[in-house]
Motif scaffolding. Structure first.
Motif, PDB file in Angstrom:
ATOM      1  N   THR A 181      -1.114  -8.411  -4.831  1.00 21.26           N
ATOM      2  CA  THR A 181       0.043  -9.256  -4.460  1.00 21.26           C
ATOM      3  C   THR A 181       0.409  -9.267  -2.993  1.00 21.26           C
ATOM      4  OG1 THR A 181       1.666  -7.574  -4.823  1.00 21.26           O
ATOM      5  CG2 THR A 181       0.975  -8.780  -6.691  1.00 21.26           C
ATOM      6  N   MET A 182       1.023 -10.315  -2.447  1.00 21.42           N
ATOM      7  CA  MET A 182       1.652 -10.397  -0.960  1.00 21.42           C
ATOM      8  C   MET A 182       0.254 -10.191  -0.172  1.00 21.42           C
ATOM      9  SD  MET A 182       4.968  -7.897  -1.332  1.00 21.42           S
ATOM     10  CE  MET A 182       5.880  -7.750  -2.794  1.00 21.42           C
ATOM     11  N   HIS A 183      -0.840 -10.919  -0.710  1.00 21.06           N
ATOM     12  CA  HIS A 183      -1.906 -10.776   0.156  1.00 21.06           C
ATOM     13  C   HIS A 183      -2.107 -11.966   1.152  1.00 21.06           C
ATOM     14  CE1 HIS A 183      -6.181 -12.010   0.908  1.00 21.06           C
ATOM     15  NE2 HIS A 183      -6.400 -10.963   0.756  1.00 21.06           N
ATOM     16  N   LEU A 189      -5.219  -6.046   7.523  1.00 18.47           N
ATOM     17  CA  LEU A 189      -4.884  -4.894   6.501  1.00 18.47           C
ATOM     18  C   LEU A 189      -4.900  -5.436   4.974  1.00 18.47           C
ATOM     19  CD1 LEU A 189      -3.654  -2.366   5.844  1.00 18.47           C
ATOM     20  CD2 LEU A 189      -1.312  -3.096   6.067  1.00 18.47           C
ATOM     21  N   SER A 190      -4.590  -6.788   4.699  1.00 13.39           N
ATOM     22  CA  SER A 190      -4.797  -7.202   3.620  1.00 13.39           C
ATOM     23  C   SER A 190      -6.357  -7.057   2.971  1.00 13.39           C
ATOM     24  CB  SER A 190      -4.249  -8.650   3.410  1.00 13.39           C
ATOM     25  OG  SER A 190      -2.685  -8.694   3.437  1.00 13.39           O
ATOM     26  N   ARG A 191      -7.229  -7.568   4.056  1.00 15.53           N
ATOM     27  CA  ARG A 191      -8.440  -7.598   3.612  1.00 15.53           C
ATOM     28  C   ARG A 191      -9.038  -6.471   3.473  1.00 15.53           C
ATOM     29  NH1 ARG A 191      -8.410 -11.525   7.996  1.00 15.53           N
ATOM     30  NH2 ARG A 191      -9.377 -10.058   9.530  1.00 15.53           N
ATOM     31  N   ASN A 195     -10.558  -4.912   0.162  1.00 16.75           N
ATOM     32  CA  ASN A 195     -11.924  -4.411   0.070  1.00 16.75           C
ATOM     33  C   ASN A 195     -11.901  -2.792  -0.561  1.00 16.75           C
ATOM     34  OD1 ASN A 195     -13.180  -6.578   1.227  1.00 16.75           O
ATOM     35  ND2 ASN A 195     -12.990  -5.928   3.300  1.00 16.75           N
ATOM     36  N   GLU A 196     -11.173  -2.130  -0.078  1.00 20.35           N
ATOM     37  CA  GLU A 196     -11.108  -0.867  -0.705  1.00 20.35           C
ATOM     38  C   GLU A 196     -10.738  -0.799  -2.051  1.00 20.35           C
ATOM     39  OE1 GLU A 196     -11.150   2.523   0.568  1.00 20.35           O
ATOM     40  OE2 GLU A 196     -12.057   1.531   2.357  1.00 20.35           O
ATOM     41  N   ILE A 197      -9.871  -1.528  -2.584  1.00 21.12           N
ATOM     42  CA  ILE A 197      -9.756  -1.604  -3.982  1.00 21.12           C
ATOM     43  C   ILE A 197     -10.889  -2.375  -4.854  1.00 21.12           C
ATOM     44  CG2 ILE A 197      -8.371  -2.452  -6.049  1.00 21.12           C
ATOM     45  CD1 ILE A 197      -5.820  -2.361  -4.083  1.00 21.12           C
TER      46      ILE A 197
END
Length: 250
Positions: A181-183, A189-191, A195-197
């Motif tokens: 959410t809130m992407h 940072l969103s990217r 990628n981490e998740i």
């Protein structure tokens, strides 16, 4: 018979209530009969659907009313609500010594499951008795995760809690999916969080991402889901897409 989905994350401000309201509305638009149970004493799902904070899930949890008697109509066809209010905050102290306290909501939900296609439980931002009751009552868990620095740390803790609830109380509990959410695709940072998740939890991730969207933020102040507030907004389009994913999963 309804599929029961808890929408939970112990972190606040990640989009749990926004997801409960708008996923519920989208499923209702697709002709599914949907009940939202507001388990948060802050009652944001209740006010976000324009329902008065009169009766509360609290009254059913302490045995004063049936869950069926608390179900209210909303302004959306096929979408119903069991409201909450601040009185619900007393439940922890009132039920702390009650035997089988973790199964109270499950027993209540069983009485109305045959009346709905989906039951969505909007959980508070804590790993409290409310949340444990929701996990025990549910078939699956939908986890909204805000695209921020500490997202992974909180997500790992929550999945541990889900696994503990599965081991102790509800062996059939599954993870419905992780919803970012809130992407903001323009934001590094969103990217990075995405990628981490993906790296750690890819098999659980929804394809749909919920963007930062002004209409999503505005809609609750009018007591409306974003889908009826502005059907053409990015928030509306993406929650309708999420509903299609949920419907496809069965």
């Amino acid at each position: 018979m309804a599929k029961v989905i808890s929408i939970t994350n112990q972190k606040g401000g990640v989009g749990k209530t926004t997801t409960a309201i708008n996923l519920g509305t989208a499923l209702a638009i697709f002709s599914k009969k949907v009940l939202i149970i507001d388990m948060d004493p802050q009652a944001n799902a209740t006010s976000g659907l324009g329902v008065l904070k009169t009766d509360s899930i609290y009254q059913a949890l302490i045995g004063k009313k049936t869950l069926k008697s608390l179900i209210q109509y909303t302004s959306i066809k096929n979408l119903f609500l069991v409201p909450s209010n601040i009185s619900s905050i007393a439940i922890e102290s009132e039920l702390k010594d009650k035997e089988g306290k973790e199964f109270i909501l499950k027993n209540l939900v069983t009485q109305v499951k045959d009346q709905f296609d989906y039951i969505l439980i909007d959980c508070p931002p804590s790993l409290s008795l409310f949340t444990i009751n929701a996990l025990v009552a549910s078939d699956s868990v939908l986890i909204p995760v805000q695209c921020e620095y500490f997202a992974l740390e909180g997500l790992a803790q929550l999945i541990n809690t889900i696994n503990l609830a599965k081991k102790t109380f509800n062996p059939n509990l599954k993870i419905e999916g992780i919803l970012l959410t809130m992407h903001d695709k323009r934001n590094n940072l969103s990217r990075q969080v995405e990628n981490e998740i993906k790296q750690h939890f890819f098999k659980y991730m929804f394809k749909t991402l919920i963007p930062r969207n002004v209409k999503l933020a505005e809609a609750p102040s009018f007591g409306k889901p974003v889908i009826t507030y502005d059907i053409k907004s990015a928030g509306s389009v993406n929650y309708l897409a999420l509903a299609k994913e949920v419907l496809k999963s069965g």
